[in-house]
Scaffold this motif. Structure first.
Motif, PDB file in Angstrom:
ATOM      1  N   VAL A  55       0.862  -1.175   0.000  1.00 18.30           N
ATOM      2  CA  VAL A  55       0.000   0.000   0.000  1.00 18.30           C
ATOM      3  C   VAL A  55       0.900   1.228   0.000  1.00 18.30           C
ATOM      4  O   VAL A  55       2.032   1.191   0.509  1.00 18.30           O
ATOM      5  CB  VAL A  55      -0.942   0.024   1.218  1.00 18.30           C
ATOM      6  CG1 VAL A  55      -1.930  -1.131   1.161  1.00 18.30           C
ATOM      7  CG2 VAL A  55      -0.152  -0.029   2.518  1.00 18.30           C
ATOM      8  N   THR A  60      -3.032  14.400   0.585  1.00 14.46           N
ATOM      9  CA  THR A  60      -4.165  15.149   0.052  1.00 14.46           C
ATOM     10  C   THR A  60      -3.710  16.560  -0.337  1.00 14.46           C
ATOM     11  O   THR A  60      -2.521  16.885  -0.258  1.00 14.46           O
ATOM     12  CB  THR A  60      -5.289  15.223   1.095  1.00 14.46           C
ATOM     13  OG1 THR A  60      -4.820  15.949   2.239  1.00 14.46           O
ATOM     14  CG2 THR A  60      -5.718  13.829   1.516  1.00 14.46           C
ATOM     15  N   ARG A 135      -5.778  -4.472   3.571  1.00 16.20           N
ATOM     16  CA  ARG A 135      -7.117  -3.873   3.446  1.00 16.20           C
ATOM     17  C   ARG A 135      -7.543  -3.223   4.750  1.00 16.20           C
ATOM     18  O   ARG A 135      -8.068  -2.098   4.752  1.00 16.20           O
ATOM     19  CB  ARG A 135      -8.122  -4.948   3.030  1.00 16.20           C
ATOM     20  CG  ARG A 135      -9.552  -4.452   2.888  1.00 16.20           C
ATOM     21  CD  ARG A 135     -10.477  -5.603   2.526  1.00 16.20           C
ATOM     22  NE  ARG A 135     -11.870  -5.172   2.458  1.00 16.20           N
ATOM     23  CZ  ARG A 135     -12.893  -5.995   2.228  1.00 16.20           C
ATOM     24  NH1 ARG A 135     -12.682  -7.299   2.029  1.00 16.20           N
ATOM     25  NH2 ARG A 135     -14.126  -5.510   2.180  1.00 16.20           N
ATOM     26  N   THR A 138      -5.629  -0.022   5.231  1.00 15.44           N
ATOM     27  CA  THR A 138      -6.147   1.045   4.371  1.00 15.44           C
ATOM     28  C   THR A 138      -7.405   1.669   4.957  1.00 15.44           C
ATOM     29  O   THR A 138      -7.569   2.900   4.959  1.00 15.44           O
ATOM     30  CB  THR A 138      -6.421   0.490   2.972  1.00 15.44           C
ATOM     31  OG1 THR A 138      -5.209  -0.060   2.426  1.00 15.44           O
ATOM     32  CG2 THR A 138      -6.934   1.571   2.040  1.00 15.44           C
ATOM     33  N   ALA A 142      -8.077   5.481   6.320  1.00  9.41           N
ATOM     34  CA  ALA A 142      -9.184   6.293   5.806  1.00  9.41           C
ATOM     35  C   ALA A 142      -9.975   6.928   6.937  1.00  9.41           C
ATOM     36  O   ALA A 142     -10.485   8.054   6.794  1.00  9.41           O
ATOM     37  CB  ALA A 142     -10.092   5.424   4.938  1.00  9.41           C
ATOM     38  N   LYS A 145      -8.127  10.079   7.953  1.00  9.33           N
ATOM     39  CA  LYS A 145      -7.724  10.942   6.842  1.00  9.33           C
ATOM     40  C   LYS A 145      -7.959  12.416   7.147  1.00  9.33           C
ATOM     41  O   LYS A 145      -7.137  13.283   6.791  1.00  9.33           O
ATOM     42  CB  LYS A 145      -8.488  10.537   5.592  1.00  9.33           C
ATOM     43  CG  LYS A 145      -8.223  11.403   4.377  1.00  9.33           C
ATOM     44  CD  LYS A 145      -9.049  10.939   3.196  1.00  9.33           C
ATOM     45  CE  LYS A 145      -8.865  11.864   1.994  1.00  9.33           C
ATOM     46  NZ  LYS A 145      -9.704  11.423   0.832  1.00  9.33           N
ATOM     47  N   GLU A 151      -3.821   9.524   2.949  1.00 12.84           N
ATOM     48  CA  GLU A 151      -4.601   8.314   2.790  1.00 12.84           C
ATOM     49  C   GLU A 151      -3.738   7.202   2.215  1.00 12.84           C
ATOM     50  O   GLU A 151      -2.737   7.459   1.539  1.00 12.84           O
ATOM     51  CB  GLU A 151      -5.807   8.564   1.880  1.00 12.84           C
ATOM     52  CG  GLU A 151      -5.452   9.045   0.487  1.00 12.84           C
ATOM     53  CD  GLU A 151      -6.674   9.326  -0.359  1.00 12.84           C
ATOM     54  OE1 GLU A 151      -7.786   8.961   0.080  1.00 12.84           O
ATOM     55  OE2 GLU A 151      -6.517   9.914  -1.440  1.00 12.84           O
ATOM     56  N   GLU A 153      -3.504   3.972  -0.280  1.00 15.55           N
ATOM     57  CA  GLU A 153      -4.122   3.397  -1.468  1.00 15.55           C
ATOM     58  C   GLU A 153      -3.467   2.046  -1.769  1.00 15.55           C
ATOM     59  O   GLU A 153      -2.248   1.901  -1.606  1.00 15.55           O
ATOM     60  CB  GLU A 153      -3.958   4.319  -2.676  1.00 15.55           C
ATOM     61  CG  GLU A 153      -4.686   5.650  -2.559  1.00 15.55           C
ATOM     62  CD  GLU A 153      -6.191   5.478  -2.644  1.00 15.55           C
ATOM     63  OE1 GLU A 153      -6.653   4.410  -3.103  1.00 15.55           O
ATOM     64  OE2 GLU A 153      -6.903   6.419  -2.251  1.00 15.55           O
TER      65      GLU A 153
END
Length: 218
Positions: A55, A60, A135, A138, A142, A145, A151, A153
């Protein structure tokens, strides 16, 4: 009495045989025994499969790449924490304790990336655990965030490995033979030496010339 007297005789016979063995025999015996044990260990031990998912931390509009790199390091440390593994166990289908013992995360000092690696005796389960933890990590990122402005991905999913990552029986046999040969060399250094020459050496007799010189001096 007979048994007690026979024991020293058997012990002396064993020592005599140990002294008379050729030097290479200990090396060969050690290498052979080590190779057999190493090969048996590699054949009997279940294979281990390794799968890795990646990941990447993305900043942002309110953040920058340096912040993303720093948070990638932080997320790498929390990837194996209970808060993340508690969610991952649902998708992996294994208990948290299994994830704690089979999954580890790593980061790079130069790239905002987190690698999640899982090991298992089953190739499909190794991939499932790595993907489940990545997962969960992640989703955990989030949720934060709005605070971190970073974040996570998915970069690359873990795929089912085609071959085990553990050593093959041939490799373990080679390692065992090397260790056995080394042990045989050490035993060769401490092996009792043959002292028959010292015990059977005749008393020194003066040569005729030395005896004549001594007689003339007297």
């Amino acid at each position: 009495m007979t048994d007690n007297s026979a024991r020293p005789h058997r012990r002396s016979s064993a020592l005599h045989r140990a002294r008379t063995l050729p030097p290479w025999s200990l090396l060969a015996a050690g290498a052979l025994a080590g190779g057999l044990l190493g090969g048996a260990y590699g054949a009997l031990k279940p294979p281990v499969y390794t799968a890795t998912a990646y990941v990447v931390a993305v900043p942002t509009e309110k953040s920058d790449p340096a912040s993303a790199l720093g948070f990638a390091q932080a997320y790498g440390r929390v990837a194996t924490q209970l808060a993340v593994l508690g969610d991952a166990q649902v998708w992996a289908g294994v208990p948290v304790k299994t994830l704690q013992g089979s999954v580890h995360a790593a980061t790079s000092p130069d790239a905002p990336m987190v690698s999640v690696t899982a090991t298992s005796s089953r190739a499909d389960l190794a991939a499932d655990m790595a993907n489940a933890v990545s997962r969960a990590l992640t989703r955990h990122a989030a949720g934060a965030k709005a605070t971190t402005n970073v974040e996570l991905e998915p970069f690359a999913r873990a795929v089912e490995p085609a071959e085990p990552s553990s050593a093959s029986p041939a490799v373990t046999a080679l390692v065992g033979a090397s260790a056995g040969g080394l042990l045989g060399g050490l035993l060769l250094l401490v092996r009792p030496k043959d002292d028959r020459r010292e015990t059977a050496r005749p008393a020194a007799v003066p040569s005729p010339a030395l005896a004549a010189d001594s007689h003339g001096t007297l």
